[in-house]
Write a protein that holds these residues in place. Sequence first.
Motif, short mmCIF file in Angstrom:
data_model
loop_
_atom_site.label_atom_id
_atom_site.label_comp_id
_atom_site.label_asym_id
_atom_site.label_seq_id
_atom_site.Cartn_x
_atom_site.Cartn_y
_atom_site.Cartn_z
N LEU A 1 0.82 -1.21 0.00
CA LEU A 1 0.00 0.00 0.00
C LEU A 1 0.86 1.26 0.00
CD1 LEU A 1 -2.79 -1.02 2.55
CD2 LEU A 1 -2.97 -0.89 0.06
N SER A 2 2.07 1.18 0.55
CA SER A 2 2.97 2.33 0.59
C SER A 2 4.40 1.82 0.69
CB SER A 2 2.63 3.24 1.77
OG SER A 2 3.51 4.35 1.82
N THR A 3 4.97 1.44 -0.44
CA THR A 3 6.25 0.73 -0.44
C THR A 3 7.39 1.58 0.10
OG1 THR A 3 5.54 -0.64 -2.28
CG2 THR A 3 7.90 -0.46 -1.93
N SER A 4 7.35 2.88 -0.10
CA SER A 4 8.45 3.71 0.41
C SER A 4 8.47 3.75 1.93
CB SER A 4 8.37 5.12 -0.16
OG SER A 4 7.12 5.71 0.13
N ASP A 5 7.39 3.26 2.59
CA ASP A 5 7.37 3.15 4.04
C ASP A 5 7.96 1.83 4.53
OD1 ASP A 5 6.28 5.61 4.53
OD2 ASP A 5 4.21 4.91 4.62
N TYR A 6 8.25 0.90 3.65
CA TYR A 6 8.88 -0.36 4.06
C TYR A 6 10.24 -0.03 4.66
CZ TYR A 6 11.12 -4.95 3.58
OH TYR A 6 11.80 -6.13 3.82
N SER A 7 10.49 -0.50 5.87
CA SER A 7 11.64 -0.03 6.64
C SER A 7 12.98 -0.33 5.97
CB SER A 7 11.62 -0.63 8.05
OG SER A 7 11.68 -2.05 8.00
N GLU A 8 13.06 -1.39 5.17
CA GLU A 8 14.32 -1.77 4.53
C GLU A 8 14.27 -1.58 3.01
OE1 GLU A 8 17.07 -2.65 6.39
OE2 GLU A 8 15.69 -1.94 7.96
N VAL A 9 13.46 -0.64 2.55
CA VAL A 9 13.26 -0.51 1.11
C VAL A 9 14.55 -0.11 0.39
CG1 VAL A 9 12.47 1.91 1.20
CG2 VAL A 9 11.76 0.44 -0.69
N LEU A 10 15.35 0.76 0.98
CA LEU A 10 16.56 1.21 0.30
C LEU A 10 17.60 0.09 0.18
CD1 LEU A 10 18.03 3.43 -1.15
CD2 LEU A 10 18.79 4.33 1.06
#
Length: 827
Positions: free
Chosen positions: A320-329
Motif C-alpha cells: 500500500l505504501s512501499t516507500s514506508d517499508y523499513s528496509e526498502v533502500l
Amino acid sequence: MTLNPQVDSLLEKDILAVQKPLRYLGGEYLAARKPFFTSPEEGLNVVLAFPDTYEVGMSHLGLKILYSLLNKRESFMCDRVFAPYPDMKALMEEKGVALFALESRKFLRDFDVVGFSLQYELSFSTLLAMLKLSQITVRSALRRDEEPFIAAGGPVASNPEPLADFVDLFFIGDAEESFPEALEIIRRGRRENRSRREIIREVACNVPGVYAPLLYKQTEAGGRYYRLEPVEEGIPAKVRRRVADLSRFPVPDTVPVPPTEVVHHRISLEVMRGCSRGCRFCHAGFFYRPKRERQAADLCGSAVSLLSSTGFTAISLASLSTSDYSEVLPLARTLREYTSPRHIATEIPSSRLDSLDEALLREISSVKRGGLTLAPEAGTQRLRDVINKNITDQDIRQSLDKARALGWRAVKLYFMIGLPTETDEDLDGIAGLVNRLVGEKWAVRVSLSVFIPKPHTPFQWEEPLWGEELSRRYSYIYNKISRKAKVSWRSPLTALLEGIFSRGGRNLTPLLEAALEEGAYLDGWDEYLKKETWKSLVGRFVSVEEEMAEIDEEASLPWDIIDIGVRRSYLLAERSKAYKGEATPPCTEECRKCGVCDDEIRVREAEPFSGSETMIPPKEPTEAVRLKYRFWFRRTGTMRFLSQKDLILVIQASFMRAGVPMLFSEGFSPHPRLSFCQPAPLGIAVENDFFEGELTATLEQGPEELSSCFPEGMEIIRADEVTDGSKANEFVLETVSFGITERRAERFSAQEWVYFDEKKEKYVTIKGIKEKVREESRLLVTYDNREASLKKVTQYLLEGEEKPYPLNDIIRIGFHKGDTYEKINCH
C-alpha cells in the motif's frame, strides 16, 4: 488431447471471430495444469474467478498467491477464469457454450468451488453475469446440492451484504489459511454426501473469518439499516477478520506467465501487507491492519527465483505504501545487483511523498525511468490534515525537486474531490499545484477521483458527493487547470453506483437482479457501462437520497456483522479529530489504540538488512562483442495466435529464462535487438519461421535447451551465427501449405488469381506466384513476398468460405533465400 469437446470446438473453429484469442486459450508458461479430479475421494476442483478481463485479473497479486498455494497441495486442483470480453461472451451465448476455466477447459458448473475476488464494487454485476454464463443458479438459496459452492473474498467483502443473496461463503481478511481450511471441510462433506446447507454450516462454525449469509437473518426491517443475527446456535454472532502470519506464507516462487501483455506485465513482489499511516478515507489502510513487513533477505531470494523462472523484465515492490517499508533502500540496492546487468526495471508503484528518498529514486531509475506517480489527495494543507494525509506542501516540493534533479520530467498526480469539509479553496489548491508544475515544464497528468465513504473507516458515516454539486465541482476545477495538463476523472454515474454499493445492504438484491437481466456487465469500464440502463434501474429500485445521505452514528449498519478488529469507538474518535483538523501519527508496535493488535497480531517490521545476508548471483563480466544469430522456429497450437507484439514479448521472456546474452538498445527504455521476417497472420501455424537477434557473447544453449524455456507450441529448431552478412529481407520467397477442399482446388488451378478486396472495394490480382504444387491432401504455394503476401493468398484461396476463415489447416512451411530458391531452411 481433448479437454472438453464443446469448448475445444469453439476455440478451434470460432475463436478468430473475437479479439485477442490468447485471453481464452491458456497454455501459459508455468501454468499448473493439474488433472481434473473425478471424485471428492481423489481431490477437490477449485476455480479462482476474477470478475474482470484477463489483462486485469492476471495482474492481480492475490489471485497469484492463492493459485500457487492451492496447487501445491495434492488434494486441490486450482484453475482460473476471467470475465470474457463482450465479443467472446456474445459468441459463447450464440454457440450455447457455458463459461469454462482457462487450463482444464471444464465448465465452471462442474467445479466444486468457484472463488471470486472482490476488488471493486462495480464488479458485482459482472460476478452475477459470470454465474449466469456458467449456468449456475444465481441465488444461493436455490442452488442444488451438486452445484459449486460460490465463495468470495477481497477488500470489498468487508461489506458483503449487497451480494449476500448470491454468495455462499465470504472469506474476510487474509485467505491463505481460511480458504484451504474451508476447502478441506467441503471436500469431506462431499465425500460423505452431506447437504449443501450442512457443509456451509460446518465451514461457518469451524473456520474463523468465514461469513455464510444463509445462516443469518435480519432483525430490523427496512432499507439499508438492519442488524443480523444467527438463525441457529453455534454460528458466530460476528465474523472476525482473519490475519495471516506472512512468515508462514512466502511469496510464490512461480507464477503463470501471460503470452500477451497484461495491465501490470511484471513480477509483483509483496514487501509488506497493511499500512501504518491511517489515512481516514482509505479502506485498505484499515482493512489490512496492522502493517506486517516481510524479511528483506527472503524477498531478495524470491525476487531472483521469480525473475529467473518467469523472464519478466520488470519487478514491482508491491504494497500500500512501499516507500514506508523499513528496509526498502537496502532491498532496492541489493536487487539492483541482479536486475541492472540484466536490464530489469524496478518499480515502486505506491510511494509516500514524505518518505520518497533521493537514494531510492536513484535505485529505481537505474534501468528504466517511467513517469513519477504521487498522491497528494487534497489541494491544501488544511484538507490533508482532515483526512490524516500527513504530508506538507514542503514534502511535495522537495520530492519533486529530488526527482527533477535525477531526470524525471513527467508526473501523475492523484486527487480526490468531495472529501469531508472540502471547499472551493481546496479545489483552487489542486489547480494551483498543477499549474505551477506545468509552468516548471513538467509533463503533468491529473487523475480526479470522487471520495466514496467506505465501510470500516472513520468516514463511513459521511455523505458522498453526487448529483449537480459533483458536476459543478468538476467544472470548477477543470476550468482552472492549465490545458497543458492532461486531466481524467470518474464519471458522476460511476461515482453514484460505487457510493450506493459500497454501503448498501440486501435491499440492493432486486437492483442487481434487474441489472443482470438488462445485460449489465464490466461496469468498471466506461465503454461497457450501460449508462441509461443504470440510470433507469437506480430510479426504479433505489431511493438515491436515502442511500447517499449521511448515516447516523448510532444506526445499525449492514456490515456490522463483520469485525475487522478496529473498534467503533476508535473510528468515531478519528472522525471527530478529522473535523478538528487533528492528525494521528502512524502506527507503531507500542500504540495498540485501534484494537487490531493483540499478543499475536501486531505491527511487524523487517530485521535490519545490509544486503550481505543474501547471495545475489553475480553476472559475470563478458568481453564486449556483438554477434548476430538467426533463430529458426516452429509455432503451432496456442502459439498460432500470437500477434507480432506478443511474439516479441514471448521471445524476450523465453530468452531471459534461458539466460541468452541479448544485446539491448540504449536509452531510458532498453529493449533487446531483435528483427523479424514477414509476420504470419493470426491463427496460421508456421514450420520454419525465423528471427534475428544480436548477442553480447557466443550462444551456448542448443535448440533443445532454448525450446524448454518457451511456452508449449513454440520450438527453436536451429540457431546459426550469421557470418555471411546476409539479411532477413533477402528471404523473399515463402511457401505455404493449405488443406485441400474442392473449392480451394478449383481456385488453386486458375491461371490468374483474382479476389475482391473488401477494404479497397475492388478486385485485386495477385502477382508474384512462383510455384504451385498439388499433393494428395495439400496445396503448396510459393510466392515472392515483395509482390504477394500470405494474407492475400489466404484471402484468395478461402474466398467464399464461412467467416471467420478456418485457418487451422494452413501452415507456412518456410522461407527461401532470394531468387536462387536456395532451400536453406529445410531441417
